[in-house]
Design a protein around this motif. Structure first.
Motif: not given
Ligand code: UDP
Ligand code: MG
Length: 311
Positions: A7, A9, A11, A40, A92-93, A95, A197, A202-203
């Motif tokens: 996924p 968003y 990125e 997304d 995608c990031d 992590q 990341r 973060s999204k």
């Molecule tokens: N993502 C998405 N839609 C959203 C928010 C996040 O597809 O509305 C994806 C984002 O691109 C990433 C993954 O979900 O690949 C995790 O998001 P993020 O890194 O922001 O979350 P965190 O790692 O901070 O929990």
């Protein structure tokens, strides 16, 4: 074949990195794969980057949403359109370290397991607010449904059988982490450290996290509805004790005229109202369970049964 679902968003910096790292890694290990990017509803150049990547490598596929539907929807779209014998979900990031995919793949390949779940051995960098909220969130989930998901993540390898089971769930409010547990199947765990990341930030905003938490809890448990009934029962108990006390005062003769009736009426009616609300809540929770139309059971395997290939 392995389907890697990513996924994405906003990125745009991470898409090429992810495509590069994952494809190199999988071809090095001679794993047949496809990569499905789910865009997304990004407002930056993410989709263009995905198209670029798929022009270079026809194993890279893309799904583009009309708007931002959230990560959950992206995950389910990926699962729906994946054609592999197993699917891996990865952020995608980066992590989620892509090297862990190989570890998951080997576990899946060499053992009779259907789901290989990535567990966070450390949570990586997070701010205090985020840490606090996630603790509260997982605490609530654990209280309400008995599932300990503190170390759970969306980083998972899922066998086709389980993917089909997930695809068959028609509910609209989904909570992937818990649903992939709900379908059952044999699960194995691998541990990974959350990396930093690659780029971007973060999204999740506080608002989107809160919405995610409320949706997840309500889509997975009806416990809050039952809490009302419990309150009603507790009030009724208190009411009974108070009733004995007020009646005693009345009989002994040290109560004001008319006061007893008021107290009794108030106590009893309020507990009846609360219990009734709870009962209504209970039925609503049943309607709610039904309306999700989840399958009543899921069969993992058949032996010598004709027509099993029919869906
Ligand atoms: N993502 C998405 N839609 C959203 C928010 C996040 O597809 O509305 C994806 C984002 O691109 C990433 C993954 O979900 O690949 C995790 O998001 P993020 O890194 O922001 O979350 P965190 O790692 O901070 O929990
Ligand atoms: Mg992330």
């Amino acid at each position: 074949m392995l389907s890697v679902i990513i996924p994405a968003y906003n990125e745009q910096e991470n898409v090429p990195v992810a495509a590069e790292r994952v494809s190199c890694l999988l071809s090095e290990n001679m794993i047949d794969y496809e990569m499905i990017f789910v865009n997304d509803g990004s407002s930056d150049g993410t989709w263009e980057k995905i198209c670029e990547q798929s022009a270079q490598n026809d194993r890279v596929k893309g799904i583009c949403f009309s708007r931002n539907f959230g990560k959950e929807s992206a995950i389910f779209a990926g699962l729906r359109y994946a054609s592999g014998d197993a699917c891996v979900l990865i952020d995608c990031d980066m992590q989620h370290p892509p090297e862990t995919i190989i570890e998951m793949y080997n576990i899946w390949k060499n053992n009779d397991v259907d789901i290989v779940e990535g567990k966070k051995s450390s949570r990586g960098k997070e701010n205090i607010l985020y840490k606090g909220f996630s603790k509260l969130f997982y605490g609530l989930i654990k209280k309400a449904s008995g599932l300990d998901m503190t170390a759970a993540s969306d980083f998972k390898l899922i066998d086709r059988k389980a993917v089909d089971a997930l695809n068959a769930m028609p509910e609209r409010l989904t909570f992937f982490r818990a649903m992939s547990g709900w379908v059952g199947f044999k699960t194995e765990y691998v541990y990974f450290d959350v990396a930093e990341r690659t780029a971007g930030e973060s999204k999740w905003s506080l608002k989107s996290l809160f919405k995610y938490a409320v949706n997840s809890i309500s889509s997975f448990t009806s416990a809050p509805l039952h809490a009302v009934t419990l309150c009603g029962v507790l009030t009724l108990l208190v009411a009974l004790i108070m009733a004995v006390n007020t009646l005693y005062n009345k009989i002994v003769g040290n109560s004001l005229e008319g006061f007893t009736t008021v107290i009794l009426l108030q106590l009893i009616t309020s507990s009846i109202i609360m219990i009734s609300l709870g009962i209504i809540g209970f039925y609503i929770s049943k309607i709610y369970e039904e309306i999700k139309c989840r399958p009543r059971y899921i069969v993992r395997e058949f032996k010598n049964i004709k027509g099993e290939e029919k869906k």
